[in-house]
Write a protein that holds these residues in place. Structure first.
Motif, PDB file in Angstrom:
ATOM      1  N   ARG A 222      33.428  49.167  44.536  1.00 40.18           N
ATOM      2  CA  ARG A 222      34.079  47.850  44.470  1.00 40.18           C
ATOM      3  C   ARG A 222      34.225  47.321  45.896  1.00 40.18           C
ATOM      4  NH1 ARG A 222      38.556  48.222  39.563  1.00 40.18           N
ATOM      5  NH2 ARG A 222      37.319  49.581  38.212  1.00 40.18           N
ATOM      6  N   THR A 223      33.521  46.243  46.182  1.00 39.22           N
ATOM      7  CA  THR A 223      33.547  45.657  47.524  1.00 39.22           C
ATOM      8  C   THR A 223      34.354  44.361  47.501  1.00 39.22           C
ATOM      9  OG1 THR A 223      31.506  44.423  47.122  1.00 39.22           O
ATOM     10  CG2 THR A 223      31.281  46.629  48.064  1.00 39.22           C
ATOM     11  N   PRO A 224      34.766  43.842  48.672  1.00 42.63           N
ATOM     12  CA  PRO A 224      35.540  42.594  48.713  1.00 42.63           C
ATOM     13  C   PRO A 224      34.776  41.416  48.118  1.00 42.63           C
ATOM     14  CG  PRO A 224      35.638  43.733  50.832  1.00 42.63           C
ATOM     15  CD  PRO A 224      34.606  44.437  50.008  1.00 42.63           C
TER      16      PRO A 224
ATOM     17  N   VAL B 107      27.221  46.021  49.467  1.00 44.74           N
ATOM     18  CA  VAL B 107      27.111  47.463  49.211  1.00 44.74           C
ATOM     19  C   VAL B 107      26.521  48.180  50.414  1.00 44.74           C
ATOM     20  CG1 VAL B 107      25.954  49.211  47.798  1.00 44.74           C
ATOM     21  CG2 VAL B 107      27.002  47.229  46.693  1.00 44.74           C
ATOM     22  N   ILE B 108      25.480  47.606  51.011  1.00 43.32           N
ATOM     23  CA  ILE B 108      24.864  48.237  52.183  1.00 43.32           C
ATOM     24  C   ILE B 108      25.821  48.196  53.368  1.00 43.32           C
ATOM     25  CG2 ILE B 108      22.955  48.111  53.824  1.00 43.32           C
ATOM     26  CD1 ILE B 108      22.206  49.158  51.043  1.00 43.32           C
TER      27      ILE B 108
ATOM     28  N   TYR C  11      27.976  48.326  40.435  1.00 44.15           N
ATOM     29  CA  TYR C  11      29.118  47.415  40.596  1.00 44.15           C
ATOM     30  C   TYR C  11      29.137  46.425  39.450  1.00 44.15           C
ATOM     31  CZ  TYR C  11      25.462  44.344  42.433  1.00 44.15           C
ATOM     32  OH  TYR C  11      24.315  43.609  42.566  1.00 44.15           O
ATOM     33  N   ILE C  12      30.314  45.894  39.179  1.00 40.39           N
ATOM     34  CA  ILE C  12      30.503  44.827  38.192  1.00 40.39           C
ATOM     35  C   ILE C  12      31.522  43.856  38.777  1.00 40.39           C
ATOM     36  CG2 ILE C  12      31.214  44.227  35.846  1.00 40.39           C
ATOM     37  CD1 ILE C  12      30.637  47.091  35.008  1.00 40.39           C
TER      38      ILE C  12
ATOM     39  N   HIS D  93      29.037  36.332  36.852  1.00 41.39           N
ATOM     40  CA  HIS D  93      29.372  37.759  36.920  1.00 41.39           C
ATOM     41  C   HIS D  93      28.106  38.601  36.836  1.00 41.39           C
ATOM     42  CE1 HIS D  93      32.976  35.652  35.636  1.00 41.39           C
ATOM     43  NE2 HIS D  93      33.668  36.647  36.133  1.00 41.39           N
ATOM     44  N   GLN D  94      28.020  39.557  37.724  1.00 40.26           N
ATOM     45  CA  GLN D  94      26.857  40.434  37.760  1.00 40.26           C
ATOM     46  C   GLN D  94      27.277  41.887  37.604  1.00 40.26           C
ATOM     47  OE1 GLN D  94      24.700  39.778  41.427  1.00 40.26           O
ATOM     48  NE2 GLN D  94      23.403  38.210  40.509  1.00 40.26           N
ATOM     49  N   LEU D  95      26.411  42.651  36.971  1.00 40.39           N
ATOM     50  CA  LEU D  95      26.480  44.100  37.082  1.00 40.39           C
ATOM     51  C   LEU D  95      25.176  44.524  37.731  1.00 40.39           C
ATOM     52  CD1 LEU D  95      24.573  45.566  34.648  1.00 40.39           C
ATOM     53  CD2 LEU D  95      26.400  44.625  33.252  1.00 40.39           C
TER      54      LEU D  95
END
Length: 424
Positions: free
Chosen positions: A40-42, A86-87, A106-107, A125-127
């Motif tokens: 989970r990223t900002p 993510v990277i 991620y979601i 919204h993406q997963l």
């Protein structure tokens, strides 16, 4: 004053939220089987991350990002996609020092200032999944098959896998020059948007949907004929691994993705039931991204799937997700004493996992029963002073109309029997 949700955003209301929960639950289960762990990223990052990662001459960076200055005069952007974040997290937290490859999923919400249309919103919204620190072509095939398996779990079939290689930093520059020369020779037949892309980002011309442009594009030099030996071998190996999995695919040499960080494998999964916007999800390799934003040479591959687009695809094919809204038992109460005792029963039933509800508006019996019906209650029971004095009440199956006299002190046990009986 009347307030509405901003254009391009949506309220997701019950019972629609149950579909989202189901999709998320199935995603967690399947991705875990493939050893992908959630990250989970900002929701916002420093703008430069996306400028460097996605590419400054992409439509996303040039036109679509939600960018603003915070109170410290720093340029901040709501994330338009998930991979760069993510990277960044992988590098910042030195995950490269752990056992590799790293597999994340991620979601969450993303933000792009686009023209709202079917399946495309400004908050969407993406997963997605990311596999980092391995260049193994088997991982490319795994990523593609994982996305297909997810869609199949929701009942989607007859999907098309479109596959391409967009080369690498060694062979792509030569191809880009050939493509640019060809496009300049046919410039008069291109739309104004593509004309402006020739110098800035000629690969994006290949993705144009304009009729006249598509005629030009179909005869353009193919990148698959201009790959270096390493890229050609990698592309062939990916196909071999897909063959091992019996996954059919279409080689599409015109397939490019909208982000500059892609290298080697690029793919899209299409569903013709969606019409013009037929791509359900897509992805590819981004072997230069970690070096671009963190000066560390690490390969990676992933895909992103729009949940709104997925729901549209399910709707287009008439697929109903197995979700149910409603309550197991609605307690209709008559009088204050019955309300207090019913409140106790509610708590006991809820603690045992039953979905239960009662009236909080002091309505009459008829209105309470209507409310139970609107809530899709499986069972109802009326509790008043007489029922309390006799320690008994009639429980009713709202679907069949069957009724049964029970002891109130045994309500929990009776509900266990009834719900188990229905489940069988």
């Amino acid at each position: 004053m009347k307030f509405n949700a901003p254009r391009g955003t949506n309220d997701i209301l019950p019972p629609e939220t149950l579909k989202w929960q189901y999709i998320e639950k199935k995603t967690h289960e399947l991705f875990s089987n493939y050893n992908y762990q959630e990250i989970r990223t900002p929701i916002f990052e420093y703008t430069e991350l996306f400028q460097r990662g996605i590419g400054e001459v992409t439509d996303i960076v040039e036109k679509e990002m939600y960018t603003f200055e915070d109170k410290g005069n720093r340029s901040i952007t709501l994330r338009p996609e998930g991979t760069a974040s993510v990277i960044r997290s992988f590098l910042e937290n030195k995950i490269y020092g752990q056992a590799q490859p790293t597999k994340y999923y991620y979601i969450g919400p993303m933000f792009r200032y686009e023209r709202p249309q079917s399946g495309r919103f400004r908050q969407f919204h993406q997963l997605g999944v990311e596999a980092i620190a391995s260049n193994d072509p088997a991982l490319d095939a795994e990523i593609i098959s994982l996305g297909i398996r997810l869609l199949q779990n929701f009942g989607l079939d007859n999907l098309e896998v479109h596959l391409n290689s967009v080369g690498c930093k060694d062979c792509r520059p030569d191809y880009v020059e050939k493509l640019k020369k060809y496009l300049i020779e046919n410039k008069d037949q291109l739309c104004d948007n593509c004309k402006s892309r020739i110098e800035r980002n000629p690969l994006r011309v290949l993705d144009c949907k304009n009729k006249s442009c598509k005629t030009v594009i179909n005869d353009a030099p193919k990148i698959t004929n201009n790959l270096c030996d390493n890229c050609a071998e990698h592309f062939e190996d990916v196909q071999n691994y897909l063959d091992v999995l019996d996954l059919e695919y279409i080689i599409n040499p015109l397939l490019v993705r909208g982000l500059d960080y892609y290298t080697n494998t690029a793919f899209e999964i299409k569903d013709n039931a969606l019409g013009a916007q037929d791509t359900v999800f897509g992805g590819g390799r981004y072997n230069g991204l970690a070096e671009e934003i963190g000066n560390r040479d690490l390969p990676g591959i992933g895909f992103a799937l729009g949940i709104e687009r997925l729901l549209l695809s399910l709707e287009a094919k008439g697929i109903e997700l197995p979700v149910e809204s409603g309550v197991d038992l609605y307690i209709t109460v008559i009088g204050e004493k019955a309300k207090i005792e019913s409140f106790k029963l509610l708590d006991k039933l809820r603690n045992e996992g039953f979905r239960t509800e009662m009236d909080y508006l002091d309505r009459g019996v008829g209105s309470q029963m209507k409310s139970a019906d609107r809530m899709n209650a499986e069972y109802t029971i009326i509790i008043g002073e007489d029922e309390l004095n006799n320690n008994s009440a009639t429980i009713r199956n709202m679907k069949s109309g069957d009724e049964k006299e029970i002891q109130l002190s045994n309500l929990l046990e009776e509900m266990k029997k009834l719900v188990d009986k229905e489940a069988v």
